[in-house]
Design a protein around this motif. Structure first.
Motif, PDB file in Angstrom:
ATOM      1  N   PHE A   1       9.410   7.973 -15.141  1.00  0.00           N
ATOM      2  CA  PHE A   1       8.469   7.223 -15.971  1.00  0.00           C
ATOM      3  C   PHE A   1       7.050   7.202 -15.419  1.00  0.00           C
ATOM      4  O   PHE A   1       6.090   7.054 -16.175  1.00  0.00           O
ATOM      5  CB  PHE A   1       8.975   5.793 -16.166  1.00  0.00           C
ATOM      6  N   THR A   2       6.887   7.347 -14.101  1.00  0.00           N
ATOM      7  CA  THR A   2       5.546   7.264 -13.518  1.00  0.00           C
ATOM      8  C   THR A   2       4.702   8.496 -13.826  1.00  0.00           C
ATOM      9  O   THR A   2       3.476   8.423 -13.804  1.00  0.00           O
ATOM     10  CB  THR A   2       5.641   7.090 -11.995  1.00  0.00           C
ATOM     11  N   ASN A   3       5.335   9.641 -14.082  1.00  0.00           N
ATOM     12  CA  ASN A   3       4.548  10.861 -14.271  1.00  0.00           C
ATOM     13  C   ASN A   3       4.847  11.604 -15.563  1.00  0.00           C
ATOM     14  O   ASN A   3       4.133  12.535 -15.920  1.00  0.00           O
ATOM     15  CB  ASN A   3       4.763  11.815 -13.092  1.00  0.00           C
ATOM     16  N   ALA A   4       5.912  11.205 -16.263  1.00  0.00           N
ATOM     17  CA  ALA A   4       6.366  12.011 -17.397  1.00  0.00           C
ATOM     18  C   ALA A   4       5.316  12.129 -18.495  1.00  0.00           C
ATOM     19  O   ALA A   4       5.150  13.194 -19.108  1.00  0.00           O
ATOM     20  CB  ALA A   4       7.657  11.418 -17.956  1.00  0.00           C
ATOM     21  N   ARG A   5       4.586  11.055 -18.765  1.00  0.00           N
ATOM     22  CA  ARG A   5       3.649  11.079 -19.889  1.00  0.00           C
ATOM     23  C   ARG A   5       2.492  12.044 -19.654  1.00  0.00           C
ATOM     24  O   ARG A   5       1.769  12.388 -20.601  1.00  0.00           O
ATOM     25  CB  ARG A   5       3.115   9.681 -20.167  1.00  0.00           C
ATOM     26  N   ARG A   6       2.303  12.520 -18.412  1.00  0.00           N
ATOM     27  CA  ARG A   6       1.217  13.468 -18.131  1.00  0.00           C
ATOM     28  C   ARG A   6       1.635  14.908 -18.383  1.00  0.00           C
ATOM     29  O   ARG A   6       0.798  15.806 -18.334  1.00  0.00           O
ATOM     30  CB  ARG A   6       0.760  13.310 -16.680  1.00  0.00           C
ATOM     31  N   LEU A   7       2.925  15.130 -18.639  1.00  0.00           N
ATOM     32  CA  LEU A   7       3.416  16.506 -18.751  1.00  0.00           C
ATOM     33  C   LEU A   7       2.748  17.250 -19.898  1.00  0.00           C
ATOM     34  O   LEU A   7       2.262  18.385 -19.725  1.00  0.00           O
ATOM     35  CB  LEU A   7       4.935  16.490 -18.932  1.00  0.00           C
ATOM     36  N   ALA A   8       2.722  16.631 -21.056  1.00  0.00           N
ATOM     37  CA  ALA A   8       2.124  17.311 -22.212  1.00  0.00           C
ATOM     38  C   ALA A   8       0.651  17.616 -21.980  1.00  0.00           C
ATOM     39  O   ALA A   8       0.155  18.695 -22.365  1.00  0.00           O
ATOM     40  CB  ALA A   8       2.299  16.448 -23.463  1.00  0.00           C
ATOM     41  N   GLY A   9      -0.065  16.700 -21.354  1.00  0.00           N
ATOM     42  CA  GLY A   9      -1.484  16.924 -21.082  1.00  0.00           C
ATOM     43  C   GLY A   9      -1.722  18.077 -20.133  1.00  0.00           C
ATOM     44  O   GLY A   9      -2.661  18.875 -20.319  1.00  0.00           O
TER      45      GLY A   9
ATOM     46  N   LEU B   1       0.823  -1.211   0.000  1.00  0.00           N
ATOM     47  CA  LEU B   1       0.000   0.000   0.000  1.00  0.00           C
ATOM     48  C   LEU B   1       0.858   1.262   0.000  1.00  0.00           C
ATOM     49  O   LEU B   1       0.517   2.256  -0.656  1.00  0.00           O
ATOM     50  CB  LEU B   1      -0.932  -0.006   1.215  1.00  0.00           C
ATOM     51  N   SER B   2       1.962   1.241   0.743  1.00  0.00           N
ATOM     52  CA  SER B   2       2.852   2.407   0.772  1.00  0.00           C
ATOM     53  C   SER B   2       3.428   2.670  -0.614  1.00  0.00           C
ATOM     54  O   SER B   2       3.502   3.822  -1.061  1.00  0.00           O
ATOM     55  CB  SER B   2       3.983   2.182   1.777  1.00  0.00           C
ATOM     56  N   ILE B   3       3.835   1.600  -1.307  1.00  0.00           N
ATOM     57  CA  ILE B   3       4.364   1.764  -2.665  1.00  0.00           C
ATOM     58  C   ILE B   3       3.271   2.266  -3.604  1.00  0.00           C
ATOM     59  O   ILE B   3       3.515   3.138  -4.451  1.00  0.00           O
ATOM     60  CB  ILE B   3       4.945   0.433  -3.163  1.00  0.00           C
ATOM     61  N   ALA B   4       2.054   1.751  -3.424  1.00  0.00           N
ATOM     62  CA  ALA B   4       0.942   2.192  -4.272  1.00  0.00           C
ATOM     63  C   ALA B   4       0.647   3.678  -4.065  1.00  0.00           C
ATOM     64  O   ALA B   4       0.426   4.418  -5.033  1.00  0.00           O
ATOM     65  CB  ALA B   4      -0.302   1.363  -3.963  1.00  0.00           C
ATOM     66  N   LEU B   5       0.660   4.129  -2.816  1.00  0.00           N
ATOM     67  CA  LEU B   5       0.425   5.550  -2.544  1.00  0.00           C
ATOM     68  C   LEU B   5       1.536   6.410  -3.125  1.00  0.00           C
ATOM     69  O   LEU B   5       1.293   7.507  -3.638  1.00  0.00           O
ATOM     70  CB  LEU B   5       0.314   5.782  -1.036  1.00  0.00           C
ATOM     71  N   LEU B   6       2.777   5.916  -3.022  1.00  0.00           N
ATOM     72  CA  LEU B   6       3.901   6.653  -3.591  1.00  0.00           C
ATOM     73  C   LEU B   6       3.754   6.788  -5.103  1.00  0.00           C
ATOM     74  O   LEU B   6       3.963   7.868  -5.675  1.00  0.00           O
ATOM     75  CB  LEU B   6       5.216   5.944  -3.250  1.00  0.00           C
ATOM     76  N   LEU B   7       3.385   5.681  -5.761  1.00  0.00           N
ATOM     77  CA  LEU B   7       3.194   5.722  -7.205  1.00  0.00           C
ATOM     78  C   LEU B   7       2.041   6.639  -7.593  1.00  0.00           C
ATOM     79  O   LEU B   7       2.115   7.359  -8.598  1.00  0.00           O
ATOM     80  CB  LEU B   7       2.940   4.313  -7.743  1.00  0.00           C
ATOM     81  N   GLN B   8       0.984   6.618  -6.772  1.00  0.00           N
ATOM     82  CA  GLN B   8      -0.160   7.490  -7.064  1.00  0.00           C
ATOM     83  C   GLN B   8       0.242   8.961  -6.984  1.00  0.00           C
ATOM     84  O   GLN B   8      -0.127   9.777  -7.837  1.00  0.00           O
ATOM     85  CB  GLN B   8      -1.300   7.203  -6.086  1.00  0.00           C
TER      86      GLN B   8
ATOM     87  N   SER C   1       3.357  10.227  -7.215  1.00  0.00           N
ATOM     88  CA  SER C   1       4.346  10.583  -8.227  1.00  0.00           C
ATOM     89  C   SER C   1       3.737  10.577  -9.625  1.00  0.00           C
ATOM     90  O   SER C   1       4.251  11.234 -10.533  1.00  0.00           O
ATOM     91  CB  SER C   1       5.532   9.619  -8.178  1.00  0.00           C
ATOM     92  N   ALA C   2       2.651   9.827  -9.816  1.00  0.00           N
ATOM     93  CA  ALA C   2       2.011   9.775 -11.134  1.00  0.00           C
ATOM     94  C   ALA C   2       1.168  11.010 -11.411  1.00  0.00           C
ATOM     95  O   ALA C   2       0.719  11.209 -12.545  1.00  0.00           O
ATOM     96  CB  ALA C   2       1.140   8.526 -11.244  1.00  0.00           C
ATOM     97  N   ASN C   3       0.955  11.839 -10.416  1.00  0.00           N
ATOM     98  CA  ASN C   3       0.175  13.068 -10.584  1.00  0.00           C
ATOM     99  C   ASN C   3       1.014  14.260 -10.145  1.00  0.00           C
ATOM    100  O   ASN C   3       0.814  14.816  -9.063  1.00  0.00           O
ATOM    101  CB  ASN C   3      -1.122  13.004  -9.762  1.00  0.00           C
ATOM    102  N   PRO C   4       1.987  14.658 -10.975  1.00  0.00           N
ATOM    103  CA  PRO C   4       2.893  15.736 -10.566  1.00  0.00           C
ATOM    104  C   PRO C   4       2.158  17.056 -10.407  1.00  0.00           C
ATOM    105  O   PRO C   4       1.246  17.373 -11.177  1.00  0.00           O
ATOM    106  CB  PRO C   4       3.903  15.799 -11.716  1.00  0.00           C
TER     107      PRO C   4
END
Length: 561
Positions: free
Chosen positions: A464-472, A413-420, A422-425
């Motif tokens: 890699f977890t958040n980069a693809r959201r940059l353009a959006g 769960l801690s890793i999942a929260l971290l990914l969540q 970091s995936a939303n910069p």
């Protein structure tokens, strides 16, 4: 060598001996109690204290951390060895193998410099686990406290066992257990204030910590006078002659393989909890703690315990704090405590035979409830509901399912929260504050925005977890600002950029170029700029890089660097 000994004898020997005497006296009932908690003969707790303390003193880093059997490690040991006992494996043999595996895992972590693994157990997971373990340990000790034959280490196990036996308790045993529990609770709350009336505060605090010894000694005396064993009270019983037998743990490959999955979380908990103890006490003494040396010291202590008829060990905050308050100056205090404890066992084994097991159960209950992180739940609820949910879930799993499932779930769960996260910069549009050169979030401050220029601050490293959201994210801002001619990204919070982010930055550059918009960067850190150059970004990047964001906003026509 002689000069060092003379300097030590002059500067620290007396203080270390005083601290060692106090800790050694306290260690005896604690070691017996935690061995029983792990489902082992009581003398195993003593064996797991003597030589392991010497090993840690030789290789550890904390001057006051006291290693030996501790409640959480004892609970993990009990749950780990329970399945193999059904196959006829002796509990002592299983405990030796588990200690050896934990020691080897800790040694490997030290060898490969894996002390960063401590981060796997986040603070919410640790708080939830310690609280759940405190409740599970308390529940597991209630049958012994009341004189019931029920057994178990989780709530369903204890309740079903209690229901199956049909025995709530035994009157004389319950009298010893509940009486000791009340006295220990009363002394914990009142002893220091009472002693402070006649003694200095530091002395009163030190003696108050030793108050449980009064309860233990009183229980031994009462049990002897009343012949408690004849009244059905379970006693520690005659301890075998104190003799440290050195031998390798059982070399049964099947047993080692079966216990290995349990040894991994046990080793991780041992390191994280012991490191927390060492660092907490080190802050009080302004002492630097070396995480790798802690791994080495704990590995040595576990391996020595496995070769001296012991059990898995860990660091204890209560004993470490007592060691510090007693005036310990160096790690040698642990070695002296081990020597004094061995001498005490040679002299006190006969009186200890009269100690009721219910009293040991009471000492365990008071100890674990005293370190449960109750306040942390309220703080987590106010700070972050997601972290609160993790704490509650880990505590509930520890109490109802088992420690291993709780820890594995907590880490996941801690890793999942971290990914969540970091995936939303967090990308903020920024503007100039007054006539200054400072730029702040337009949603939080009164700022000025330059027409035709979109200034954005990226508040995360780009991976890699958040980069693809940059353009959006940039496209969303451009949708509200159709007259934009330039986009300036403030990169000062970006500490790292990986290949995925490099490709995302290239995609953003191409998207803006198709719209006739130039992409500029400001305040790019040196390591990030090095990675961009290593990725060959000069071949496609047509914007500018500015030393300061203010320069980038004011001087849009400056030549490229």
């Amino acid at each position: 060598m002689l000069d060092r000994w003379q300097a030590y004898r002059r500067d620290a020997l007396r203080d270390d001996l005083v601290a060692a005497f106090i800790v050694a006296v306290l260690l005896i009932p604690q070691s017996l109690a935690y061995a029983l908690l792990a489902g082992l003969p009581p003398q195993v707790g003593v064996y797991a204290t003597v030589l392991p303390m010497v090993a840690y003193a030789a290789l550890g880093s904390s001057s006051v951390n006291s290693v030996g059997p501790v409640a959480v490690v004892a609970l993990l040991t009990a749950q780990a060895i329970a399945p193999v006992l059904a196959d006829g494996t002796p509990a002592t043999a299983a405990a030796l193998v588990l200690a050896a595996e934990a020691g080897l895992l800790l040694a490997a972590a030290a060898l490969f410099r894996l002390d960063a693994l401590a981060a796997l157990l986040s603070t919410p997971v640790l708080h939830g686990f310690s609280t759940g373990a405190a409740l599970a340990i308390t529940l597991s000790q209630l049958p012994a406290l009341l004189g019931s034959p029920a057994r178990g280490f989780t709530a369903p196990q204890v309740v079903s066992s209690w229901w199956a036996t049909g025995v709530v308790g035994q009157a004389w045993t319950a009298a010893f257990g509940v009486g000791a529990l009340f006295l220990l609770w009363l002394l914990r709350r009142r002893a220091q204030a009472l002693l402070a009336r006649w003694l200095a505060p530091a002395t009163a605090s030190l003696l108050a910590r030793c108050a449980p010894l009064v309860v233990v000694a009183g229980a031994i005396a009462v049990a002897w006078v009343l012949a408690a064993d004849a009244r059905g009270v379970a006693l520690v019983g005659t301890l075998p002659a104190f003799a440290l037998s050195l031998a390798l743990p059982p070399l049964d490959a099947a047993l080692w393989w079966r216990l290995l999955p349990s040894a991994v979380p046990l080793a991780l908990v041992t390191f994280v909890s012991s490191l927390a103890v060492a660092e907490g006490l080190g802050l009080r003494r302004r002492e630097q703690v070396d995480a790798r040396r802690e791994l080495t010291g704990l590995a040595a202590a576990d391996l020595v315990s496995a070769c001296s008829a012991g059990m898995p060990i860990g660091g204890s905050f209560s004993r470490g704090a007592l060691n510090a308050e007693a005036g310990a100056r160096t790690r040698a205090a642990g070695a002296w405590a081990a020597l004094l404890m061995a001498l005490a066992m040679l002299l006190l084994s006969a009186p200890l035979a009269w100690l009721p097991r219910a009293v040991l159960a009471a000492t365990i209950v008071i100890a674990v409830l005293g370190v449960a992180e109750w306040r942390a739940f309220a703080e987590a609820w106010r700070y972050a509901r997601s972290e609160f949910v993790v704490m509650v879930l880990v505590a509930a799993l520890t109490l109802f399912v088992g420690a291993e499932a709780a820890l594995l779930t907590g880490v996941a769960l801690s890793i999942a929260l971290l990914l969540q996260r970091s995936a939303n910069p967090h990308v903020a549009r920024i503007g100039r504050v007054g006539d200054t050169e400072h730029y702040r979030n337009v949603d939080r401050h009164e700022v000025q925005c330059m027409p035709g220029v979109l200034a954005l601050r990226i508040d995360e490293s780009l991976v890699f977890t958040n980069a693809r959201r940059l353009a959006g994210v940039v496209a969303q801002h451009l949708a509200t600002l159709p007259d934009t001619r330039r986009v300036v990204l403030l990169m000062s919070p970006v500490n790292a950029i990986d290949f995925s982010a490099l490709e995302a930055l290239r995609a953003l550059h191409e998207m803006l170029a198709e719209r006739g918009i130039r992409l500029d960067l400001s305040e790019v850190k040196g390591p990030v700029l090095d990675r961009l150059r290593a990725g060959g970004w000069e071949q496609w990047f047509r914007g500018r890089v500015f030393l300061s964001h203010h320069q980038g906003m004011q001087d849009g026509d400056a030549p490229p660097p």
